[in-house]
Scaffold this motif. Structure first.
Motif, short mmCIF file in Angstrom:
data_model
loop_
_atom_site.label_atom_id
_atom_site.label_comp_id
_atom_site.label_asym_id
_atom_site.label_seq_id
_atom_site.Cartn_x
_atom_site.Cartn_y
_atom_site.Cartn_z
N SER A 7 -4.14 -2.53 4.71
CA SER A 7 -5.69 -2.47 4.03
C SER A 7 -5.76 -1.84 2.99
N SER A 8 -6.38 -2.34 1.98
CA SER A 8 -6.40 -1.72 0.46
C SER A 8 -7.51 -0.54 0.64
N ASP A 9 -8.03 -0.38 1.35
CA ASP A 9 -9.32 0.54 1.55
C ASP A 9 -9.23 1.42 2.88
N THR A 16 -2.01 7.68 0.75
CA THR A 16 -0.75 7.56 0.05
C THR A 16 -0.86 7.22 -1.43
N ALA A 17 -2.30 6.59 -1.94
CA ALA A 17 -2.48 6.49 -3.28
C ALA A 17 -2.29 7.74 -4.15
N VAL A 18 -2.89 8.86 -3.41
CA VAL A 18 -2.95 10.41 -4.08
C VAL A 18 -1.68 10.85 -3.67
N HIS A 19 -1.09 11.02 -2.51
CA HIS A 19 -0.16 11.99 -2.40
C HIS A 19 1.04 11.33 -2.09
N LEU A 20 1.22 10.13 -2.08
CA LEU A 20 2.51 9.50 -1.81
C LEU A 20 2.48 8.22 -2.84
N PRO A 21 2.63 8.44 -3.93
CA PRO A 21 2.38 7.21 -4.85
C PRO A 21 3.44 6.54 -5.10
N HIS A 221 -4.01 7.71 17.53
CA HIS A 221 -5.33 7.04 17.76
C HIS A 221 -6.22 6.83 16.64
N ALA A 222 -5.99 7.65 15.74
CA ALA A 222 -6.84 7.50 14.51
C ALA A 222 -6.45 6.24 13.42
N VAL A 223 -5.32 5.74 13.79
CA VAL A 223 -4.83 4.75 12.94
C VAL A 223 -4.91 3.42 13.69
N GLY A 224 -5.39 3.50 14.97
CA GLY A 224 -5.39 2.13 15.83
C GLY A 224 -4.28 2.17 16.67
N GLY A 225 -3.28 3.11 16.89
CA GLY A 225 -2.08 3.03 17.39
C GLY A 225 -1.03 3.18 16.68
N ALA A 226 0.07 3.91 17.10
CA ALA A 226 1.13 3.96 16.35
C ALA A 226 2.21 4.69 17.02
N ASP A 227 3.15 4.01 17.61
CA ASP A 227 4.34 4.33 18.13
C ASP A 227 5.59 3.85 17.33
N ALA A 228 6.53 4.97 17.33
CA ALA A 228 7.73 4.97 16.57
C ALA A 228 8.64 4.25 17.42
N ALA A 251 6.24 -1.22 2.28
CA ALA A 251 5.19 -0.71 3.37
C ALA A 251 6.23 -0.09 4.47
N ALA A 252 7.52 -0.48 4.40
CA ALA A 252 8.24 0.07 5.55
C ALA A 252 8.46 1.56 5.18
N ALA A 253 8.59 1.94 3.95
CA ALA A 253 8.59 3.50 3.71
C ALA A 253 7.17 4.03 4.03
N TYR A 254 6.21 3.41 3.77
CA TYR A 254 5.05 4.10 4.26
C TYR A 254 4.76 3.94 5.88
N GLN A 255 5.31 3.15 6.63
CA GLN A 255 5.46 3.30 7.90
C GLN A 255 6.18 4.39 8.49
N LEU A 256 7.51 4.51 8.09
CA LEU A 256 8.28 5.65 8.34
C LEU A 256 7.77 6.95 8.20
#
Length: 321
Positions: A7-9, A16-21, A221-228, A251-256
């Motif tokens: 999602s772009s928003d 990430t747009a601000v802190h991991l650009p 929980h805040a991102v709708g679920g995230a299990d590595a 996107a894989a970099a942002y996921q990690l």
């Protein structure tokens, strides 16, 4: 997590747009390392006119390699949810007989895994990662069966052409395992052979109790679920079953990075993050701070976590008053 990245928003994307650009900078570093290795890629060999089930194979090797490090979690939460979802779908279709068969098969699947773990101890560092042929085949089939249930949970759909639906009220664990194609078993076995060499040193240097399979985080929980995929000691590792190791999207970099930053309370004391390429047997890792720097971070990891936590809680400094 995936929906937040796509999602772009979303709060995560704004963060990430601000802190991991610079995701492309991180991926350029990854690609340079992957190319330099010049490793051959192992691909499945299905029968003629059969398209490989790439997604199923990728998820199945994920489960299989987790068990090489720790068998503490017998059934992944998504697998259990998939069993329940498939049964509920059948109840809704007025097929309680099929629902009962699904629930019984799910219970038998977990029981069979427990028995195999007790007998073979796949996370025992004193034993090879690759089990004896019969046991390895059995575990490969069990991993594929788990994924078939997991796919119901993740897609929200029980597809008419699935092995679960085809067997209907005749579904049993032996019948389901017999539906696993031999080419899948062979493909998973080759990937375990690769991992035995590529991950052998990492496995030998850790204990099963230092590993966490399918970890969730304080912010999941805040991102709708995230299990590595897995944490091995203080290394967060993401398994990638890529046909072409170089073609890993930004996107894989942002996921990690996202997984690591969602550990708001630093529960896992992560020090490193990385990808393991299951089809080429290559392990690529970075220090957590180093990886954040590659993504363009200007502040330390603890501050990034605090900032992300605030945004996900609705405390977005970029939002209009």
């Amino acid at each position: 997590m995936t929906s937040q990245i796509d999602s772009s928003d979303s709060p995560f994307t704004r963060f990430t747009a601000v802190h991991l650009p610079r995701p492309r900078a991180a991926m350029d570093a990854y690609r340079a390392t992957a190319r330099a290795a010049r490793r051959p890629v192992s691909l499945p060999t299905p029968p003629p006119r059969v398209r490989p089930a790439w997604g199923t194979l990728g998820a199945a090797i994920d489960h299989r390699l987790r068990y090489a490090f720790t068998c503490h979690q017998v059934i992944d939460g998504a697998v259990g949810e998939g069993v329940a979802s498939a049964a509920a779908w059948c109840v809704g279709m007025r097929r309680p007989d099929v629902a009962d068969a699904i629930l019984a098969t799910g219970r038998d699947l977990e029981s069979e895994l427990r028995l195999l773990f007790e007998r073979e101890r796949p996370d025992d560092r004193g034993r090879p990662m690759l089990l004896a042929a019969a046991a390895e085949e059995r575990l490969a089939r069990l991993c594929v069966a788990m994924v078939w249930f997991e796919e119901v949970y993740r897609s929200g759909v029980l597809y008419p052409g699935s092995a679960i639906v085809r067997l209907a009220a005749g579904l049993t664990l032996p019948a389901l395992l017999a539906q696993v194609p031999d080419y899948m078993v062979d493909d998973l076995t080759v990937q375990v052979q690769l991992a035995q060499d590529a991950l052998g040193e990492l496995r030998a240097a850790t204990k099963a109790e230092e590993c966490c399979s399918g970890p969730v985080f304080a912010g999941s929980h805040a991102v709708g679920g995230a299990d590595a995929d897995i944490i091995v000691s203080r290394l967060l590792l993401d398994f990638k079953a890529l046909k072409d190791p170089v073609r890993l999207p930004p996107a894989a970099a942002y996921q990690l990075a996202g997984y690591a930053l969602l550990d708001f309370e630093d529960l896992y004391h992560l020090e490193r993050v990385g990808f393991y390429l299951t089809r080429s047997g290559q392990l690529i890792t970075w220090g957590l701070g180093e990886f954040a720097d590659l993504l363009g971070a200007q502040v330390p990891v603890p501050e990034l976590r605090a900032e992300l936590s605030g945004r996900l809680a609705g405390e977005d400094p970029d939002a209009e008053a």
